[in-house]
Design a protein around this motif. Structure first.
Motif, short mmCIF file in Angstrom:
data_model
loop_
_atom_site.label_atom_id
_atom_site.label_comp_id
_atom_site.label_asym_id
_atom_site.label_seq_id
_atom_site.Cartn_x
_atom_site.Cartn_y
_atom_site.Cartn_z
N THR A 100 93.76 55.27 -26.77
CA THR A 100 93.22 54.51 -25.72
C THR A 100 91.60 54.47 -25.72
O THR A 100 90.96 55.17 -26.03
CB THR A 100 93.62 55.14 -24.37
N ALA A 101 91.21 53.32 -25.02
CA ALA A 101 90.04 53.09 -25.20
C ALA A 101 89.17 53.89 -24.20
O ALA A 101 87.76 54.33 -24.58
CB ALA A 101 89.77 51.65 -24.31
N ARG A 102 89.64 54.59 -23.15
CA ARG A 102 88.78 55.84 -22.47
C ARG A 102 88.65 57.10 -23.31
O ARG A 102 87.86 57.73 -22.87
CB ARG A 102 89.78 55.97 -21.26
N ASP A 103 89.42 57.35 -24.43
CA ASP A 103 89.34 58.41 -24.95
C ASP A 103 88.14 58.16 -26.07
O ASP A 103 87.91 59.31 -26.89
CB ASP A 103 90.70 58.60 -25.77
N ILE A 104 87.66 57.53 -26.43
CA ILE A 104 86.51 57.25 -27.42
C ILE A 104 85.27 56.43 -26.66
O ILE A 104 85.20 55.96 -25.68
CB ILE A 104 86.98 56.19 -28.62
N ARG A 105 84.15 56.71 -27.44
CA ARG A 105 82.98 56.40 -27.05
C ARG A 105 82.14 55.89 -28.14
O ARG A 105 81.81 56.61 -29.24
CB ARG A 105 81.95 57.45 -26.37
N ALA A 106 81.74 54.44 -28.58
CA ALA A 106 81.08 53.99 -29.51
C ALA A 106 79.61 53.44 -29.11
O ALA A 106 79.48 52.99 -28.04
CB ALA A 106 81.83 52.81 -29.97
N VAL A 107 78.51 53.91 -29.96
CA VAL A 107 77.18 53.62 -29.41
C VAL A 107 76.55 53.23 -30.64
O VAL A 107 76.77 53.57 -31.95
CB VAL A 107 76.66 55.25 -29.27
#
Length: 397
Positions: A100-107
């Motif tokens: 799910t999108a809430r489980d990753i963080r892309a910077v």
């Protein structure tokens, strides 16, 4: 002499062979580790654009990518730095695996390769409250539209007066990745897109995100609209449209989603109460101490009461490891959960086993009406436990 198996994520210096136990080494020294930590803090305060690039961490069959890293992906508190092509491949893989999108963080790192219409790094502070009542920042809107003229007009209209923060993409694949990594508050999605069309974008997006979506379509065919709504769209508007009507629809969908989101964050069945925002659990009003992993596992089970959750799905929910083969990890964690639940009126039998497949949660059920009308109803399921508990408390007082 040790053979080199990896490189420092800060300076690129070769690292020695990793130990068989413990976490894999990522930095050559404490100085590089501290420098990376300071860089991450600066990037967070600056909107995620000040991290040093360094080498891409992709390593396939002993062959390193060699390109400069342009993105950092954080998953399960582990950061991986990737170049542009490897970043796209990794995002596509995560979407395909259902992470799910809430489980990753892309910077994005220093010097990212050109991206279509990126989100502004330092948006202006809003002068008034947002239409749905959020005082902290304007809502982020992602516009996936291949018509350049329409895209520019909508960005100008929606950003006027700091009403919304708008980013955009020109095709379906880029828009899907942007919706996954940027985590916007709402997506405006055109149906007719180059590559994959808007309906397919929405179908894939719904597997990993519940972000509200409004279709922008030139089609007036009711069958196409029905297909889009069935795929998970929250609303639609037919081109050409009045911008004031579009604003009204955006505000309504955001308001409705905000209410639904706050309701869905809390699960309650009369015995068990879980709050996904605060990670708090209560049984009959009493706090239940759970680790974050235990909470995620229990939350995944109770959100689908009575439905068997396979081991892989539980691994994805609790450990962010959809491709793992860790059935023993799940079994061990379930046994810990059962021990804790056994000390509560809910009982350890609330989590049932589907042999060889996974586990499922037994929700409380209403008992049959009492034979004696003077006997007060016991409430939800596991009524005997609750009644005994209340009688014990009454005698103690």
């Amino acid at each position: 002499m040790d053979t080199v198996t990896d490189r420092c994520q800060e300076c690129g210096t070769p690292l020695p062979v990793a130990a068989r136990v413990g976490r894999p080494r990522r930095y050559c020294s404490a100085s590089c580790r501290s420098a990376a930590r300071r860089a991450r803090r600066r990037a967070e305060s600056a909107g995620g654009t000040a991290l040093p690039a360094g080498p891409c961490a992709t390593d396939i069959a002993g062959h390193r990518c060699g390109r400069a890293a342009r993105f950092a992906i954080t998953l399960s508190r582990r950061e991986t730095r990737l170049c542009g092509p490897c970043h796209k491949a990794a995002i596509d893989f995560l979407i395909g695996q259902g992470v799910t999108a809430r489980d990753i963080r892309a910077v994005p790192l220093t010097g990212p390769e050109p991206q279509p219409d990126p989100v502004p790094a330092t948006p202006a502070a809003p002068s008034a409250r947002h239409p749905v009542g959020r005082p902290l920042r304007p809502a982020r809107v992602l516009l996936i539209e291949d018509d350049d003229a329409l895209r520019d007009v909508l960005r100008m209209v929606l950003t006027r007066g700091d009403a919304y923060l708008v980013s955009s993409a020109r095709d379906g694949e880029t828009g899907l990745r942007a919706a996954y990594t940027q985590r916007p508050d709402l997506v405006l999605l055109d149906i007719m897109l180059p590559g994959i069309d808007g309906i397919e974008v929405l179908r894939r997006l719904r597997g990993v995100s519940d972000v509200p979506v409004i279709f922008l379509t030139a089609r007036s065919d009711s069958q196409d609209l029905v297909i889009g709504l069935a795929a998970g769209a929250d609303d639609y508007i037919v081109k050409p449209f009045d911008v004031n009507e579009l604003k009204a629809r955006i505000a309504r969908v955001l308001r409705r989603h905000q209410v639904t989101e706050s309701r869905q964050a809390v699960y309650e069945d009369g015995l068990l109460r879980l709050n996904s925002l605060t990670l708090e659990a209560h049984v009959v009003g009493e706090p239940l101490a759970l680790t974050p992993t235990e909470f995620r596992l229990l939350n995944q089970l109770v959100r689908f009461p009575g439905a068997v959750q396979p081991f892989g799905q539980l691994l994805a929910a609790a450990w962010n490891d959809p491709g793992g083969r860790g059935a023993n990890r799940v079994k061990f964690m379930v046994s810990r959960l059962r021990r804790k639940l056994d000390a509560t009126p809910l009982g350890s039998d609330a989590i049932a086993s589907a042999r060889g497949i996974g586990y499922f949660y037994r929700p409380p059920v209403s008992p049959p009406p009492p034979a004696d009308p003077r006997t007060p109803p016991a409430g939800h399921g596991h009524a005997g436990r609750i009644l005994d508990l209340l009688n014990t408390r009454e005698r103690a007082t």
